[in-house]
Design a protein around this motif. Structure first.
Motif, PDB file in Angstrom:
ATOM      1  N   LEU A 194       0.853  -1.187   0.000  1.00  0.00           N
ATOM      2  CA  LEU A 194       0.000   0.000   0.000  1.00  0.00           C
ATOM      3  C   LEU A 194       0.890   1.238   0.000  1.00  0.00           C
ATOM      4  O   LEU A 194       1.696   1.426   0.912  1.00  0.00           O
ATOM      5  N   GLY A 234      -3.853   9.482   4.643  1.00  0.00           N
ATOM      6  CA  GLY A 234      -3.801   8.474   5.691  1.00  0.00           C
ATOM      7  C   GLY A 234      -5.168   7.899   5.992  1.00  0.00           C
ATOM      8  O   GLY A 234      -5.310   6.704   6.271  1.00  0.00           O
ATOM      9  N   TYR A 289      -2.213  -6.165   3.786  1.00  0.00           N
ATOM     10  CA  TYR A 289      -1.019  -5.731   3.060  1.00  0.00           C
ATOM     11  C   TYR A 289       0.219  -6.274   3.746  1.00  0.00           C
ATOM     12  O   TYR A 289       0.245  -6.439   4.958  1.00  0.00           O
ATOM     13  N   ARG A 299      -8.554   1.315   3.332  1.00  0.00           N
ATOM     14  CA  ARG A 299      -8.033   0.164   2.583  1.00  0.00           C
ATOM     15  C   ARG A 299      -7.612  -0.965   3.515  1.00  0.00           C
ATOM     16  O   ARG A 299      -7.861  -2.129   3.245  1.00  0.00           O
ATOM     17  N   LEU A 318      -1.225   8.491  10.732  1.00  0.00           N
ATOM     18  CA  LEU A 318      -1.454   7.131  10.242  1.00  0.00           C
ATOM     19  C   LEU A 318      -0.711   6.130  11.124  1.00  0.00           C
ATOM     20  O   LEU A 318      -1.273   5.111  11.531  1.00  0.00           O
ATOM     21  N   ALA A 324      -5.905   5.304   3.562  1.00  0.00           N
ATOM     22  CA  ALA A 324      -5.097   4.117   3.875  1.00  0.00           C
ATOM     23  C   ALA A 324      -5.794   3.262   4.927  1.00  0.00           C
ATOM     24  O   ALA A 324      -5.842   2.034   4.807  1.00  0.00           O
ATOM     25  N   VAL A 371      -3.135   5.182  -2.406  1.00  0.00           N
ATOM     26  CA  VAL A 371      -4.128   6.122  -1.897  1.00  0.00           C
ATOM     27  C   VAL A 371      -3.410   7.428  -1.578  1.00  0.00           C
ATOM     28  O   VAL A 371      -2.184   7.465  -1.505  1.00  0.00           O
ATOM     29  N   SER A 408       4.698   5.074   3.017  1.00  0.00           N
ATOM     30  CA  SER A 408       3.900   6.279   3.243  1.00  0.00           C
ATOM     31  C   SER A 408       4.743   7.540   3.287  1.00  0.00           C
ATOM     32  O   SER A 408       5.839   7.547   3.850  1.00  0.00           O
ATOM     33  N   ILE A 437       3.558  -1.159   3.943  1.00  0.00           N
ATOM     34  CA  ILE A 437       3.028   0.179   3.695  1.00  0.00           C
ATOM     35  C   ILE A 437       4.210   1.098   3.437  1.00  0.00           C
ATOM     36  O   ILE A 437       5.171   1.115   4.209  1.00  0.00           O
ATOM     37  N   VAL A 443       0.992   5.283   0.266  1.00  0.00           N
ATOM     38  CA  VAL A 443       0.201   6.391   0.802  1.00  0.00           C
ATOM     39  C   VAL A 443       0.981   7.670   0.519  1.00  0.00           C
ATOM     40  O   VAL A 443       1.981   7.949   1.187  1.00  0.00           O
TER      41      VAL A 443
END
Length: 128
Positions: free
Chosen positions: A11, A40, A52, A46, A69, A43, A37, A57, A55, A13
């Motif tokens: 993922l 946050g 996931y 999702r 987040l 995220a 995405v 980010s 991540i 972010v």
């Protein structure tokens, strides 16, 4: 040397769409399935729907930033804290240095190379 870890669900972010696209392309070319995405909050939505493996980010974003987040993950998805990477152009901003030290989350300073992203994602995915 061990084989690269591929086929993981990642993922991204990132509020800057160009950088989100570049991260997505880099991670897909590394053999991962990637969702992106831009906040946050998105995220967290999702993460409520999908599992996931990693991540990646940004630290500074509108709506819910990377720090927010991370704090939400501490409560709602603590298993993700060890599978988290920050990418940021603001690591040295006031408060961010201290936060990154305390959180002990690996991070990359923007701009970074594909090789740097690859090395760090492999390290985090391998759990080392």
């Amino acid at each position: 040397m061990s084989a690269d870890i591929v086929g993981k669900r990642v993922l991204v972010v990132e509020d800057e769409r160009l950088i989100a696209g570049l991260l997505t392309d880099m991670l897909m070319s590394d053999g991962h399935e990637v969702d992106a995405v831009h906040t946050g909050r998105a995220a967290l939505e999702r993460l409520a729907e999908h599992a996931y493996d990693l991540i990646v980010s940004d630290l500074r974003m509108p709506v819910l930033d990377g720090r927010g987040l991370y704090r939400e993950l501490e409560v709602k998805h603590p298993e993700m804290l060890r599978r988290f990477i920050f990418v940021t152009g603001s690591a040295l901003d006031s408060g961010n240095v201290e936060f990154l030290k305390l959180a002990r989350v690996p991070w990359l300073a923007k701009p970074f190379t594909m090789n740097e992203l690859h090395r760090l994602t492999q390290k985090v995915l391998s759990g080392s």
